[in-house]
Design a protein around this motif. Structure first.
Motif, PDB file in Angstrom:
ATOM      1  N   LYS A 192       0.718  -1.096   0.250  1.00 53.18           N
ATOM      2  CA  LYS A 192       0.012  -0.252  -0.064  1.00 53.18           C
ATOM      3  C   LYS A 192       0.656   1.272  -0.074  1.00 53.18           C
ATOM      4  CE  LYS A 192      -3.880  -2.172   2.406  1.00 53.18           C
ATOM      5  NZ  LYS A 192      -4.731  -2.073   3.577  1.00 53.18           N
ATOM      6  N   ASN A 193       2.036   1.122   0.794  1.00 55.79           N
ATOM      7  CA  ASN A 193       2.854   2.565   0.760  1.00 55.79           C
ATOM      8  C   ASN A 193       4.190   2.078   0.535  1.00 55.79           C
ATOM      9  OD1 ASN A 193       0.964   4.520   2.655  1.00 55.79           O
ATOM     10  ND2 ASN A 193       0.833   2.314   3.368  1.00 55.79           N
ATOM     11  N   VAL A 194       4.912   2.841  -0.426  1.00 53.20           N
ATOM     12  CA  VAL A 194       6.044   2.546  -1.053  1.00 53.20           C
ATOM     13  C   VAL A 194       7.073   3.625  -0.844  1.00 53.20           C
ATOM     14  CG1 VAL A 194       7.673   1.848  -2.980  1.00 53.20           C
ATOM     15  CG2 VAL A 194       5.407   0.686  -2.324  1.00 53.20           C
ATOM     16  N   PHE A 195       8.083   3.568  -0.167  1.00 53.86           N
ATOM     17  CA  PHE A 195       9.325   4.744   0.199  1.00 53.86           C
ATOM     18  C   PHE A 195      10.615   4.235  -0.730  1.00 53.86           C
ATOM     19  CE2 PHE A 195       6.274   4.647   3.257  1.00 53.86           C
ATOM     20  CZ  PHE A 195       5.938   6.043   3.570  1.00 53.86           C
ATOM     21  N   ILE A 196      10.814   5.046  -1.756  1.00 55.94           N
ATOM     22  CA  ILE A 196      12.146   4.517  -2.281  1.00 55.94           C
ATOM     23  C   ILE A 196      13.245   5.791  -2.148  1.00 55.94           C
ATOM     24  CG2 ILE A 196      13.199   4.342  -4.928  1.00 55.94           C
ATOM     25  CD1 ILE A 196      10.806   2.195  -4.149  1.00 55.94           C
ATOM     26  N   SER A 197      14.442   5.277  -1.879  1.00 59.74           N
ATOM     27  CA  SER A 197      15.682   6.073  -1.661  1.00 59.74           C
ATOM     28  C   SER A 197      16.748   5.722  -2.631  1.00 59.74           C
ATOM     29  CB  SER A 197      16.095   6.307  -0.282  1.00 59.74           C
ATOM     30  OG  SER A 197      16.823   4.962   0.042  1.00 59.74           O
ATOM     31  N   TYR A 198      17.525   6.562  -2.890  1.00 54.71           N
ATOM     32  CA  TYR A 198      18.712   6.353  -4.088  1.00 54.71           C
ATOM     33  C   TYR A 198      19.742   7.315  -4.024  1.00 54.71           C
ATOM     34  CZ  TYR A 198      16.602   9.976  -6.899  1.00 54.71           C
ATOM     35  OH  TYR A 198      15.999  11.255  -7.195  1.00 54.71           O
ATOM     36  N   VAL A 199      20.970   6.989  -4.238  1.00 56.28           N
ATOM     37  CA  VAL A 199      22.128   7.901  -4.184  1.00 56.28           C
ATOM     38  C   VAL A 199      22.111   8.629  -5.736  1.00 56.28           C
ATOM     39  CG1 VAL A 199      24.404   8.314  -3.989  1.00 56.28           C
ATOM     40  CG2 VAL A 199      23.419   6.539  -2.670  1.00 56.28           C
ATOM     41  N   ASN A 200      21.995  10.239  -5.486  1.00 52.66           N
ATOM     42  CA  ASN A 200      22.416  10.876  -6.544  1.00 52.66           C
ATOM     43  C   ASN A 200      23.672  11.748  -6.515  1.00 52.66           C
ATOM     44  OD1 ASN A 200      21.874  12.425  -8.871  1.00 52.66           O
ATOM     45  ND2 ASN A 200      19.971  13.404  -8.247  1.00 52.66           N
ATOM     46  N   SER A 201      24.509  11.288  -7.120  1.00 47.90           N
ATOM     47  CA  SER A 201      25.785  11.998  -7.336  1.00 47.90           C
ATOM     48  C   SER A 201      26.598  11.825  -8.660  1.00 47.90           C
ATOM     49  CB  SER A 201      26.770  11.313  -6.178  1.00 47.90           C
ATOM     50  OG  SER A 201      27.197   9.900  -6.664  1.00 47.90           O
ATOM     51  N   ASP A 202      27.701  12.511  -8.711  1.00 45.64           N
ATOM     52  CA  ASP A 202      28.355  12.451 -10.099  1.00 45.64           C
ATOM     53  C   ASP A 202      28.703  10.895 -10.565  1.00 45.64           C
ATOM     54  OD1 ASP A 202      28.665  14.843 -10.008  1.00 45.64           O
ATOM     55  OD2 ASP A 202      30.555  15.033  -9.173  1.00 45.64           O
ATOM     56  N   ILE A 203      28.628   9.937  -9.739  1.00 46.05           N
ATOM     57  CA  ILE A 203      29.004   8.735 -10.287  1.00 46.05           C
ATOM     58  C   ILE A 203      27.905   7.499  -9.884  1.00 46.05           C
ATOM     59  CG2 ILE A 203      31.524   8.688 -10.016  1.00 46.05           C
ATOM     60  CD1 ILE A 203      31.253   7.371  -7.228  1.00 46.05           C
ATOM     61  N   ASN A 204      26.700   8.132  -9.284  1.00 43.78           N
ATOM     62  CA  ASN A 204      25.379   7.411  -9.163  1.00 43.78           C
ATOM     63  C   ASN A 204      24.274   7.870  -9.590  1.00 43.78           C
ATOM     64  OD1 ASN A 204      26.560   4.931  -7.346  1.00 43.78           O
ATOM     65  ND2 ASN A 204      27.368   6.733  -6.296  1.00 43.78           N
ATOM     66  N   GLN A 205      23.496   7.108 -10.098  1.00 41.32           N
ATOM     67  CA  GLN A 205      22.015   7.538 -10.619  1.00 41.32           C
ATOM     68  C   GLN A 205      21.027   6.658 -10.414  1.00 41.32           C
ATOM     69  OE1 GLN A 205      22.854   8.447 -14.627  1.00 41.32           O
ATOM     70  NE2 GLN A 205      22.656   6.079 -15.148  1.00 41.32           N
ATOM     71  N   ILE A 206      19.892   7.120 -10.389  1.00 43.27           N
ATOM     72  CA  ILE A 206      18.580   6.320 -10.240  1.00 43.27           C
ATOM     73  C   ILE A 206      18.498   5.096 -11.269  1.00 43.27           C
ATOM     74  CG2 ILE A 206      16.930   7.666 -11.164  1.00 43.27           C
ATOM     75  CD1 ILE A 206      14.868   7.088  -8.993  1.00 43.27           C
ATOM     76  N   SER A 207      18.087   3.956 -10.798  1.00 45.55           N
ATOM     77  CA  SER A 207      17.915   2.998 -11.772  1.00 45.55           C
ATOM     78  C   SER A 207      17.085   3.331 -12.824  1.00 45.55           C
ATOM     79  CB  SER A 207      17.646   1.687 -11.325  1.00 45.55           C
ATOM     80  OG  SER A 207      17.191   0.819 -12.273  1.00 45.55           O
ATOM     81  N   ARG A 208      17.246   3.167 -14.194  1.00 49.83           N
ATOM     82  CA  ARG A 208      16.486   3.468 -15.296  1.00 49.83           C
ATOM     83  C   ARG A 208      15.141   2.737 -15.112  1.00 49.83           C
ATOM     84  NH1 ARG A 208      20.816   1.942 -19.766  1.00 49.83           N
ATOM     85  NH2 ARG A 208      21.521   0.617 -18.025  1.00 49.83           N
ATOM     86  N   PHE A 209      15.196   1.629 -14.373  1.00 53.53           N
ATOM     87  CA  PHE A 209      13.979   0.735 -14.144  1.00 53.53           C
ATOM     88  C   PHE A 209      12.817   1.641 -13.415  1.00 53.53           C
ATOM     89  CE2 PHE A 209      12.144  -2.590 -11.340  1.00 53.53           C
ATOM     90  CZ  PHE A 209      11.113  -2.949 -12.350  1.00 53.53           C
ATOM     91  N   ALA A 210      13.284   2.560 -12.463  1.00 55.06           N
ATOM     92  CA  ALA A 210      12.571   3.234 -11.905  1.00 55.06           C
ATOM     93  C   ALA A 210      11.317   4.041 -12.728  1.00 55.06           C
ATOM     94  CB  ALA A 210      13.015   4.319 -11.164  1.00 55.06           C
ATOM     95  N   ASN A 211      11.831   4.490 -13.870  1.00 56.18           N
ATOM     96  CA  ASN A 211      10.818   5.109 -14.859  1.00 56.18           C
ATOM     97  C   ASN A 211       9.808   3.955 -15.555  1.00 56.18           C
ATOM     98  OD1 ASN A 211      11.980   7.822 -14.770  1.00 56.18           O
ATOM     99  ND2 ASN A 211      13.601   7.411 -15.799  1.00 56.18           N
ATOM    100  N   GLU A 212      10.191   3.017 -15.647  1.00 58.34           N
ATOM    101  CA  GLU A 212       9.256   1.824 -16.126  1.00 58.34           C
ATOM    102  C   GLU A 212       8.302   1.398 -14.990  1.00 58.34           C
ATOM    103  OE1 GLU A 212      11.134  -1.498 -17.715  1.00 58.34           O
ATOM    104  OE2 GLU A 212      12.836  -0.451 -18.004  1.00 58.34           O
TER     105      GLU A 212
END
Length: 789
Positions: free
Chosen positions: A486-506
């Protein structure tokens, strides 16, 4: 007549525990349940063959590569390195065998012979390995298809089997299921979405229409659909947040838990999912509230057992000073290692020798659960290593032992209600709230090591699962998890060498905003109070003549009146969480060692350096930064010991750590003299120094001096012994030399003038201003207050 019942098969034991937990409150018989792995093991027999365990497999594979140039595969034939790399070979063989694909079939589709040499080498290894298995009456998943039979005795206990399918059936597994379904009513429950269509290809021969986004229940025995229910998306709330570092995600995790609790969600229905399970060790460090329980168990890396086992390995592999020091730190008897184990290191192992080593490691561990699991590991290793002739060296056995030991985990009991688990543990589970961290390209989807030897195109042509297929399977797990929560919380690292998974947009229809949110949550992990710098002048009427001065407090007053005011008038104590030792800590330990050394040795003709070494053990520091420093100083003090033993042939120590409290020019002074020697009619006061930057005042610069420690000592000695026959020395322990205070009389006169100034300024208000020389602020504890960072 025997009562038969339904058997329920689930992907994990966690699902089974949840099911049983829910049914305990009901007045009903508990169902028969198995995990899918247990089901496959119980549903077949192996005709009296032994199943090859992982430890034995490594030895067999090592035997299989003899006389084969595996370096052409990019794999080392060194046993220690091969231990890590053998998994590449085995997984490749396993994938082929599971899908019933022969290496010759791959060669047929490799029309340009790009992989010809590699495939020929791999074929030779596979042939050797299977021959070794067969000759020793072993079977494993590589050759199981040639030996297994369906265990009808087991299946006859049930009238129906219902399997909850979450994942992927290999061809061998599905063949087993088809054979079982011919003997007993067999139902399969599964979900269909856009990411698991490859997995559902096994049902294509049933001539059934399987639609997207439906839950199905198939009667495999009668080849028909029993249920077809549209999948209902339970998701009500979704949030994604980016952070500049992995650790800062933990603050968000805690915040998300608080939001869930405020919503009235039961903590037991909240899950924290880790794409990288090693991140659990960091979560654990910050779990002050005891929120979490860890489905993967707790690592034993910090236990005595593992630390001792690893320390022995490091020392025997390389006997350098840091590894010797590690033995001492862990209180491991180096003599036992050298005399009982070291000479066996490069010899063929025997059961007795292995038992001696493993018992020695176990002797200092007190955790009952760990000892039990350790004994289980040793039992398995003993069977594998000593049930047949193995000409394998102790150092190679030890490497296998250490690899298996580190995989032991301790059950996480009496801990929090929020479950921390890896992705595969979420299969067939439903939660009211799910928190997924590390939703980054580097972790989602996880890279498989099965694609080392073949390209994706060649695997596709050979009807083998490709990297794309495996990634889709992981995406299926995430989609199932998210849609069933029912509830989903997503965190990720956003830096020069890290980015959110492309799968997130799918996966998420909601647009991902790639802001960095550290500042909104960091107060949860860190007490981050805003600092207000105090810039006003401090002017107060204080009679400093009433103050009892030490050489240190006087030096601070001369260097910076503001620091003196904060430290000695307001008495603001220094506070730090840094592991790095203070400048004085090392010096204090060395002073204590030397005081004890000379106190314990009343007969100075019998000075023994071994007693200094023993004192280093007594004053052993737990600070990791000091451990190495003290080892270095143990060596340095040997030179001091030799020099001082020679000096004391015609001198006598008459005082150690001598306290004094006296008057000079009408002002009280105090201190502790490190040491006083007597030489004929002369007295020698000694101040030990461990600093590597010791400098002594000269006639050219003494007027600017702020260090009057030896002068304080001289004044006290002069009053104690009523004599001027006193010499003052710095004992430079860093360079093992005695340095005399050359300008003692001049600095005594200067000190008298300084005290006159104190008397004069004490008549009115004193300005406790900041120092002008900002070099004094570099290591000052109060520099933040003064805005001099």
């Amino acid at each position: 007549m025997q009562f038969k019942k339904k058997l329920l098969v689930f992907p994990t034991s966690r699902v089974i525990r949840e099911l049983i937990s829910k049914q305990k409150s009901e007045n009903t018989l508990l169902p028969s349940t198995l995990t899918i792995d247990e089901f496959f093991k119980k549903s077949i027999t192996l005709s009296n063959l032994k199943y090859c365990e992982e430890e034995q497999r490594v030895l067999f594979l090592n035997e299989a590569i003899k006389n084969i140039d595996i370096k052409k595969l990019g794999i080392s034939d060194n046993f220690t390195k091969f231990l890590k790399q053998s998994d590449y070979i085995y997984r490749f063989f396993l994938e082929l065998s599971s899908e019933k694909v022969e290496i010759s079939q791959i060669q047929d589709v490799d029309t340009y012979d790009f992989y010809l040499e590699h495939l020929q080498i791999l074929q030779s290894i596979k042939t050797n390995y299977i021959n070794i298995l067969e000759n020793n009456n072993y079977v494993d998943r590589i050759n199981i298809d040639n030996h297994y039979k369906i265990n009808q005795d087991f299946l006859q206990k049930f009238n129906e089997i219902e399997l909850n399918f979450e994942g992927y059936f290999t061809k061998i597994e599905f063949d087993m299921i088809i054979k079982i379904s011919e003997l007993i009513d067999f139902k399969i429950i599964f979900y269909s979405n856009s990411y698991n269509q490859k997995s559902l290809e096994v049902f294509k021969d049933l001539d059934l229409e399987i639609k997207l986004d439906y839950k199905y229940k198939l009667d495999l025995t009668n080849k028909k659909i029993l249920e077809e229910i549209p999948i209902i998306d339970r998701l009500e709330f979704l949030e994604t947040k980016g952070f500049s570092s992995r650790l800062n995600q933990i603050a968000y995790i805690k915040s998300s838990i608080q939001i869930c609790i405020n919503k009235g969600i039961n903590p037991s229905n909240i899950a924290l999912v880790l794409p990288d399970e090693s991140f659990a060790s960091y979560i654990e460090l910050f779990d002050d509230e005891n929120y979490f329980n860890y489905a993967m168990g707790k690592s034993i890396r910090n236990t005595n057992l593992y630390q001792i086992a690893n320390a022995i390995y490091l020392y025997l592999s390389e006997s350098e000073i840091k590894n010797i020091s590690n033995l001492e730190f862990l209180r491991i008897d180096k003599k036992v290692i050298d005399e009982k184990i070291k000479y066996l290191w490069n010899k063929v192992i025997s059961k007795e020798n292995f038992l001696f080593v493993t018992d020695f490691i176990k002797s200092k561990e007190l955790n009952v659960e760990l000892i039990q699991k350790y004994d289980e590991l040793l039992y398995k290793l003993n069977i594998i290593l000593f049930s047949r002739q193995n000409n394998i060296l102790l150092k190679d056995v030890y490497k296998i032992f250490l690899q298996k030991l580190v995989k032991i985990t301790l059950d996480d009991v009496n801990s929090g209600k929020i479950t921390v688990l890896g992705l595969l543990e979420t299969r067939a589970m439903e939660f009211d709230a799910v928190i997924i961290c590390d939703f980054n390209e580097s972790f989602i989807p996880k890279i498989s090591i099965k694609d080392k030897f073949l390209s994706t195109k060649l695997k596709q042509l050979s009807n083998l699962p490709t990297q794309f297929d495996r990634e889709n399977l992981q995406k299926y797990y995430y989609k199932r998890l998210v849609n069933s929560s029912k509830n989903v919380f997503i965190s990720y690292v956003n830096s020069d060498i890290n980015q959110i998974s492309r799968f997130a947009n799918e996966l998420f229809e909601k647009r991902i905003i790639t802001d960095i949110n550290d500042n909104f949550y960091k107060h949860i992990l860190y007490d981050n109070h805003k600092i207000s710098h105090f810039e006003q002048d401090i002017i107060e009427k204080i009679d400093l003549t009433k103050f009892i001065w030490s050489a240190t407090s006087f030096k601070i007053f001369l260097q910076c009146r503001r620091k003196f005011y904060l430290q000695y008038i307001l008495k603001i104590k220094e506070h730090t969480i840094s592991l790095k030792p203070k400048a004085y800590e090392l010096g204090e330990i060395i002073h204590s060692i030397l005081e004890d050394f000379y106190t314990l040795n009343d007969n100075f003709d019998d000075l023994n350096f071994e007693k200094i070494e023993q004192l280093f053990t007594k004053y052993q520091s737990k600070n990791p930064f000091l451990i190495l420093d003290l080892e270095i100083w143990k060596k340095k003090l040997y030179d001091f010991y030799l020099l001082d033993k020679e000096r004391l042939k015609n001198r006598k120590i008459i005082a150690l750590e001598k306290n004094f409290d006296c008057l000079f020019n009408g002002i009280k002074i105090k201190g502790v003299i490190d040491r006083i020697d007597k030489y004929e009619e002369n007295y020698e006061l000694i101040d030990y120094k461990t600093s590597s930057t010791l400098s002594v005042d000269t006639l050219k610069n003494y007027e600017k001096s702020d260090d009057f420690q030896l002068e304080f000592y001289y004044i006290a000695m002069n009053q104690f012994f009523q004599t001027n026959k006193i010499k003052a020395y710095y004992y430079n322990l860093n360079e093992t030399s005695l340095i005399e205070e050359e300008v003692l009389n001049e600095k005594l006169d200067l000190l008298s003038l300084k005290f006159d100034e104190i008397k004069e300024i004490s008549k009115g208000e004193i300005s406790f201003s900041k120092c002008e020389d900002k070099s004094n602020c570099i290591y000052c504890s109060y520099k933040i207050i003064c805005n001099r960072e």
